[in-house]
Design an enzyme around this catalytic site. Sequence first.
Site, PDB file in Angstrom:
ATOM      1  N   SER A 273      10.395   9.142 -10.207  1.00 25.43           N
ATOM      2  CA  SER A 273      11.224   8.076 -10.768  1.00 25.43           C
ATOM      3  C   SER A 273      12.115   8.697 -11.835  1.00 25.43           C
ATOM      4  O   SER A 273      11.821   9.802 -12.333  1.00 25.43           O
ATOM      5  CB  SER A 273      10.300   7.030 -11.416  1.00 25.43           C
ATOM      6  OG  SER A 273      11.024   6.142 -12.248  1.00 25.43           O
TER       7      SER A 273
ATOM      8  N   TYR B 277       2.944   4.339 -16.446  1.00 24.40           N
ATOM      9  CA  TYR B 277       3.910   4.668 -15.388  1.00 24.40           C
ATOM     10  C   TYR B 277       4.666   5.950 -15.739  1.00 24.40           C
ATOM     11  O   TYR B 277       4.804   6.856 -14.902  1.00 24.40           O
ATOM     12  CB  TYR B 277       4.871   3.485 -15.223  1.00 24.40           C
ATOM     13  CG  TYR B 277       5.797   3.571 -14.031  1.00 24.40           C
ATOM     14  CD1 TYR B 277       5.364   3.170 -12.763  1.00 24.40           C
ATOM     15  CD2 TYR B 277       7.095   4.039 -14.163  1.00 24.40           C
ATOM     16  CE1 TYR B 277       6.215   3.233 -11.666  1.00 24.40           C
ATOM     17  CE2 TYR B 277       7.952   4.108 -13.078  1.00 24.40           C
ATOM     18  CZ  TYR B 277       7.513   3.697 -11.830  1.00 24.40           C
ATOM     19  OH  TYR B 277       8.362   3.766 -10.751  1.00 24.40           O
TER      20      TYR B 277
HETATM   21  P1  NAD Z   1       6.901  -1.683  -3.364  1.00 23.25           P
HETATM   22  O1  NAD Z   1       5.931  -2.533  -4.109  1.00 23.25           O
HETATM   23  O2  NAD Z   1       7.835  -2.310  -2.397  1.00 23.25           O
HETATM   24  O3  NAD Z   1       6.127  -0.490  -2.641  1.00 23.25           O
HETATM   25  C1  NAD Z   1       4.926   0.037  -3.128  1.00 23.25           C
HETATM   26  C2  NAD Z   1       4.112   0.423  -1.931  1.00 23.25           C
HETATM   27  O4  NAD Z   1       2.867   0.978  -2.391  1.00 23.25           O
HETATM   28  C3  NAD Z   1       3.766  -0.774  -1.047  1.00 23.25           C
HETATM   29  O5  NAD Z   1       3.817  -0.392   0.304  1.00 23.25           O
HETATM   30  C4  NAD Z   1       2.344  -1.098  -1.467  1.00 23.25           C
HETATM   31  O6  NAD Z   1       1.626  -1.744  -0.454  1.00 23.25           O
HETATM   32  C5  NAD Z   1       1.826   0.304  -1.722  1.00 23.25           C
HETATM   33  N1  NAD Z   1       0.604   0.337  -2.525  1.00 23.25           N
HETATM   34  C6  NAD Z   1       0.369  -0.262  -3.718  1.00 23.25           C
HETATM   35  N2  NAD Z   1      -0.919  -0.034  -4.066  1.00 23.25           N
HETATM   36  C7  NAD Z   1      -1.464   0.721  -3.090  1.00 23.25           C
HETATM   37  C8  NAD Z   1      -2.757   1.260  -2.884  1.00 23.25           C
HETATM   38  N3  NAD Z   1      -3.763   1.051  -3.751  1.00 23.25           N
HETATM   39  N4  NAD Z   1      -2.987   1.967  -1.746  1.00 23.25           N
HETATM   40  C9  NAD Z   1      -1.992   2.149  -0.836  1.00 23.25           C
HETATM   41  N5  NAD Z   1      -0.760   1.663  -0.989  1.00 23.25           N
HETATM   42  C10 NAD Z   1      -0.510   0.955  -2.105  1.00 23.25           C
HETATM   43  O7  NAD Z   1       7.724  -0.892  -4.489  1.00 23.25           O
HETATM   44  P2  NAD Z   1       8.825   0.250  -4.334  1.00 23.25           P
HETATM   45  O8  NAD Z   1       9.862  -0.131  -5.326  1.00 23.25           O
HETATM   46  O9  NAD Z   1       9.200   0.492  -2.933  1.00 23.25           O
HETATM   47  O10 NAD Z   1       8.035   1.522  -4.914  1.00 23.25           O
HETATM   48  C11 NAD Z   1       7.705   2.660  -4.125  1.00 23.25           C
HETATM   49  C12 NAD Z   1       7.633   3.904  -5.011  1.00 23.25           C
HETATM   50  O11 NAD Z   1       8.935   4.125  -5.570  1.00 23.25           O
HETATM   51  C13 NAD Z   1       6.674   3.767  -6.179  1.00 23.25           C
HETATM   52  O12 NAD Z   1       5.999   5.003  -6.392  1.00 23.25           O
HETATM   53  C14 NAD Z   1       7.589   3.453  -7.338  1.00 23.25           C
HETATM   54  O13 NAD Z   1       7.058   3.865  -8.562  1.00 23.25           O
HETATM   55  C15 NAD Z   1       8.809   4.286  -6.956  1.00 23.25           C
HETATM   56  N6  NAD Z   1      10.052   3.853  -7.620  1.00 23.25           N
HETATM   57  C16 NAD Z   1      10.582   2.612  -7.415  1.00 23.25           C
HETATM   58  C17 NAD Z   1      11.767   2.253  -8.060  1.00 23.25           C
HETATM   59  C18 NAD Z   1      12.424   0.902  -7.861  1.00 23.25           C
HETATM   60  O14 NAD Z   1      13.366   0.575  -8.613  1.00 23.25           O
HETATM   61  N7  NAD Z   1      12.040   0.099  -6.901  1.00 23.25           N
HETATM   62  C19 NAD Z   1      12.373   3.172  -8.916  1.00 23.25           C
HETATM   63  C20 NAD Z   1      11.795   4.425  -9.114  1.00 23.25           C
HETATM   64  C21 NAD Z   1      10.630   4.755  -8.453  1.00 23.25           C
END
Ligand code: NAD
Length: 257
Positions: A139, A152
């Site tokens: 991130s 985080y």
């Molecule tokens: P999201 O909630 O859509 O996706 C998260 C995924 O992780 C989902 O598929 C969820 O089911 C899974 N998950 C959660 N707990 C879990 C567990 N215990 N076991 C297995 N799977 C699990 O959110 P996202 O925004 O797509 O985030 C995905 C990644 O991207 C994360 O690591 C997040 O930190 C990172 N990220 C997101 C953003 C953003 O703005 N959306 C920015 C930077 C980084």
Amino acid sequence: MSLKGKTAIITGSNSGIGLGVARELARAGADVVLNSFTDRDEDHALAQEIAAEFRVAARYIRADMSRADQCRALIEQAGACDILVNNAGIQHVCPIDEFPIDKWDAIIAINLTSAFHTTAVALPMMRKTGWGRIVNIASAHGLTASPYKSAYVAAKHGIVGLSKTTALETAGQGITCNAICPGYVLTPLVEAQIPDTMKKYDMDRDEVIRKVMLERQPSKEFATVEQLGGTAVFLCSDAAAQITGTTISVDGGWTAL
Ligand code: NAD
């Protein structure tokens, strides 16, 4: 760029960035293994849709990334792992002195420790074939901090460090490991926060996006899951064979500030 014949495992890929990355890897020809902690018909249906759309093998394996044994079992059950994308992640926002201990533990386990376990099992498989790509979804918070996101930010800085160490331990073995650092991405998770934020600040949707969500993102545009998937595909390409142990920001200029 064809990833035909390669198997990609993407943790936390039944929504958002993980699903977007899985779709782009499949578009490039990779067989994909989707994952989350649920075991619903719609989870398996996502894999079937990808298989039909991109004519690749795709399946869904349930595994809870907060559990060491299940992280390791995911890779073993998949049977092959040429590309590993450590993406599963959760968030909790709270001052350090009030931060719930169980939330801290869960964030560190899912966002950081899971990648240690999956990498540990995947590396011997990659060494056997002499080719491997590990892409850790960190991130902008892996490079910079915000208040109230202690767990985080710690986990995301940690996964950047883990990526560098993995790169050094695999250098010269046909294996690379890098971290992608997204800024704000309009995933279902982020979309769901918009209505409440509109009410809280008495703003319209556009104001919430520009003034609240994208306040630190100079482009004032979200990154997309397709762009993140494209970045992952690039890191799997021959052009990226000497890119290892580094970070690629997809953040509209956030970390240039
Ligand atoms: P999201 O909630 O859509 O996706 C998260 C995924 O992780 C989902 O598929 C969820 O089911 C899974 N998950 C959660 N707990 C879990 C567990 N215990 N076991 C297995 N799977 C699990 O959110 P996202 O925004 O797509 O985030 C995905 C990644 O991207 C994360 O690591 C997040 O930190 C990172 N990220 C997101 C953003 C953003 O703005 N959306 C920015 C930077 C980084």
